[in-house]
Design a protein around this motif. Sequence first.
Motif, short mmCIF file in Angstrom:
data_model
loop_
_atom_site.label_atom_id
_atom_site.label_comp_id
_atom_site.label_asym_id
_atom_site.label_seq_id
_atom_site.Cartn_x
_atom_site.Cartn_y
_atom_site.Cartn_z
N GLU A 249 0.81 -1.23 0.00
CA GLU A 249 0.00 0.00 0.00
C GLU A 249 0.85 1.27 0.00
OE1 GLU A 249 -1.19 -2.33 2.63
OE2 GLU A 249 -1.14 -1.20 4.51
N GLU A 250 2.14 1.16 0.31
CA GLU A 250 3.00 2.36 0.22
C GLU A 250 3.29 2.76 -1.22
OE1 GLU A 250 6.48 2.81 2.79
OE2 GLU A 250 5.75 1.09 3.93
N PHE A 251 3.10 1.81 -2.15
CA PHE A 251 3.31 2.11 -3.57
C PHE A 251 2.04 1.79 -4.36
CE2 PHE A 251 7.72 1.34 -2.18
CZ PHE A 251 8.35 2.46 -2.72
N PRO A 252 0.99 2.62 -4.20
CA PRO A 252 -0.27 2.29 -4.88
C PRO A 252 -0.09 2.25 -6.40
CG PRO A 252 -0.45 4.37 -3.66
CD PRO A 252 0.95 3.89 -3.49
N ARG A 253 -0.65 1.24 -7.06
CA ARG A 253 -0.55 1.08 -8.51
C ARG A 253 -1.96 0.90 -9.07
NH1 ARG A 253 4.75 -1.15 -9.23
NH2 ARG A 253 4.40 -1.12 -11.47
N PRO A 254 -2.17 1.23 -10.35
CA PRO A 254 -3.51 1.06 -10.93
C PRO A 254 -4.01 -0.39 -10.87
CG PRO A 254 -2.11 2.38 -12.38
CD PRO A 254 -1.23 1.88 -11.27
N ALA A 255 -3.11 -1.36 -11.09
CA ALA A 255 -3.55 -2.76 -11.07
C ALA A 255 -3.20 -3.38 -9.72
CB ALA A 255 -2.85 -3.55 -12.18
N PRO A 256 -4.19 -4.04 -9.06
CA PRO A 256 -3.87 -4.72 -7.80
C PRO A 256 -2.89 -5.85 -8.07
CG PRO A 256 -6.06 -5.34 -8.57
CD PRO A 256 -5.56 -4.28 -9.51
N ARG A 257 -1.94 -6.07 -7.15
CA ARG A 257 -0.99 -7.17 -7.33
C ARG A 257 -1.40 -8.35 -6.45
NH1 ARG A 257 0.23 -3.68 -10.84
NH2 ARG A 257 2.37 -3.42 -11.56
N PRO A 258 -1.39 -9.57 -7.00
CA PRO A 258 -1.69 -10.74 -6.16
C PRO A 258 -0.68 -10.84 -5.02
CG PRO A 258 -1.47 -11.36 -8.50
CD PRO A 258 -1.02 -9.94 -8.38
N ALA A 259 -1.14 -11.20 -3.81
CA ALA A 259 -0.23 -11.23 -2.66
C ALA A 259 0.75 -12.40 -2.74
CB ALA A 259 -1.03 -11.31 -1.37
N ARG A 260 0.23 -13.57 -3.09
CA ARG A 260 1.13 -14.73 -3.16
C ARG A 260 0.75 -15.54 -4.41
NH1 ARG A 260 1.74 -19.63 1.24
NH2 ARG A 260 3.50 -20.65 0.22
N SER A 261 1.49 -15.29 -5.46
CA SER A 261 1.11 -15.91 -6.75
C SER A 261 2.10 -17.01 -7.13
CB SER A 261 1.04 -14.86 -7.83
OG SER A 261 2.29 -14.20 -7.96
N SER A 262 2.77 -17.61 -6.13
CA SER A 262 3.75 -18.67 -6.42
C SER A 262 3.09 -19.83 -7.17
CB SER A 262 4.32 -19.24 -5.13
OG SER A 262 4.75 -18.21 -4.31
N LEU A 263 3.86 -20.40 -8.08
CA LEU A 263 3.39 -21.55 -8.86
C LEU A 263 4.21 -22.78 -8.52
CD1 LEU A 263 3.11 -19.88 -12.42
CD2 LEU A 263 1.34 -20.03 -10.65
N GLU A 264 3.55 -23.91 -8.50
CA GLU A 264 4.24 -25.20 -8.31
C GLU A 264 4.29 -25.91 -9.66
OE1 GLU A 264 5.80 -26.78 -5.98
OE2 GLU A 264 5.76 -28.81 -6.82
N ASN A 265 5.47 -26.38 -10.05
CA ASN A 265 5.63 -27.04 -11.36
C ASN A 265 5.20 -28.50 -11.26
OD1 ASN A 265 6.88 -24.60 -11.88
ND2 ASN A 265 8.96 -25.42 -11.75
N GLN A 266 3.97 -28.71 -10.86
CA GLN A 266 3.56 -30.08 -10.54
C GLN A 266 3.57 -31.01 -11.75
OE1 GLN A 266 -0.54 -31.13 -9.39
NE2 GLN A 266 0.31 -31.98 -7.54
N ARG A 267 3.04 -30.53 -12.88
CA ARG A 267 2.97 -31.43 -14.05
C ARG A 267 4.35 -31.74 -14.59
NH1 ARG A 267 -0.02 -30.90 -19.20
NH2 ARG A 267 0.33 -33.15 -19.39
#
Length: 293
Positions: A249-267
């Motif tokens: 919130e200290e750097f407001p941007r037009p697009a909201p950023r996902p908080a935790r968008s980590s991906l698992e390379n499961q396949r």
Amino acid sequence: MAAKVLVTGCNGLLGTELVNALSAEYDVTGIDLREVDIVDPVVVRSFMQQTRPEIVTHAAAYTDVDGCESNRDLAMSVNGDGTKNVAMACREIGAKLIYFSTDYVFNGKKDSAYLETDKPNPVTIYGQSKLAGERAIADTTDNFVIMRIAWLYGAHGKNFVKTMLRLGQAQIEAKQAGKMTDPLKVVNDQIGNPTWTADIARQIELLIGSDVTGLFHATSEGECSWYEMTRQLFRLRSMDVDLLPCKTEEFPRPAPRPARSSLENQRLKQLDLNRMRPWAEALEEFLRKVEDV
Ligand SMILES: NC(=O)c1ccc[n+]([C@@H]2O[C@H](COP(=O)([O-])OP(=O)(O)OC[C@H]3O[C@@H](n4cnc5c(N)ncnc54)[C@H](OP(=O)(O)O)[C@@H]3O)[C@@H](O)[C@H]2O)c1
């Protein structure tokens, strides 16, 4: 004879890396907006009919996440309709399509890394438009790989690592000149997987050589915040930068950023095809190999 590979978005961060890496083994052609606007179906079709690549790695996109919020039509037309045009042309000539999607197809509220089986729910126009691209492909052809990637850095184009090195260096020089400086603040509440474009290129080479199709997550192993990544970067470069964690919130941007968008390379792991390595190891090699960053 080497297989013919077409790289769209060849002047971008990832496209430049792909052209360089794949040229060792394949007959590679790169195109960008100047040569072929993917939004124009007639131009896309006629280019593909003439050149007849066997594999198309589709890295062209409108990637300005904040810009997409105020240019929804452009985002949907490039990332959604443009991708549909590429997919239709691939189907016509029997080419395999490799499309790069994003962690931003998720809202970032899950408390563990996202799997390929998780339902997308983008909170940005960029994420919605990239998901529209995924769906357009799946509706058009069976011969595709959709690879969701994230937090890219590399030797080419603008990216986070280069920006932090520039800001850190500026602070060091200001301090040496006896000037007052503010600490560099970097967000500590967005978590993801920093990924070097060269590692994506290596992963793609493996997938091109196999006959797998479908949806894959492909990011570096392990997760961190932008702050943790920056701290590691300065440590590896032995740069004495005053660095402070801060909140989104200290750097407001037009697009909201996902908080935790980590991906698992499961396949990739299930198929024994995962070539991605821990993010800190990749960052270290990047800094060693790419000296003029
Ligand atoms: N960077 C990341 O962290 C990240 C994360 C997840 C997924 N991805 C995905 O990975 C892919 C590559 O990303 P990137 O960071 O390399 O992007 P990039 O540096 O912005 O490169 C994209 C390229 O596509 C071109 N382009 C834009 N509109 C076009 C059009 N209508 N027709 C043809 N070409 C067009 C751009 O040309 P101009 O520069 O002339 O506009 C640019 O050269 C994209 O699909 C992106 O969504 C990237």
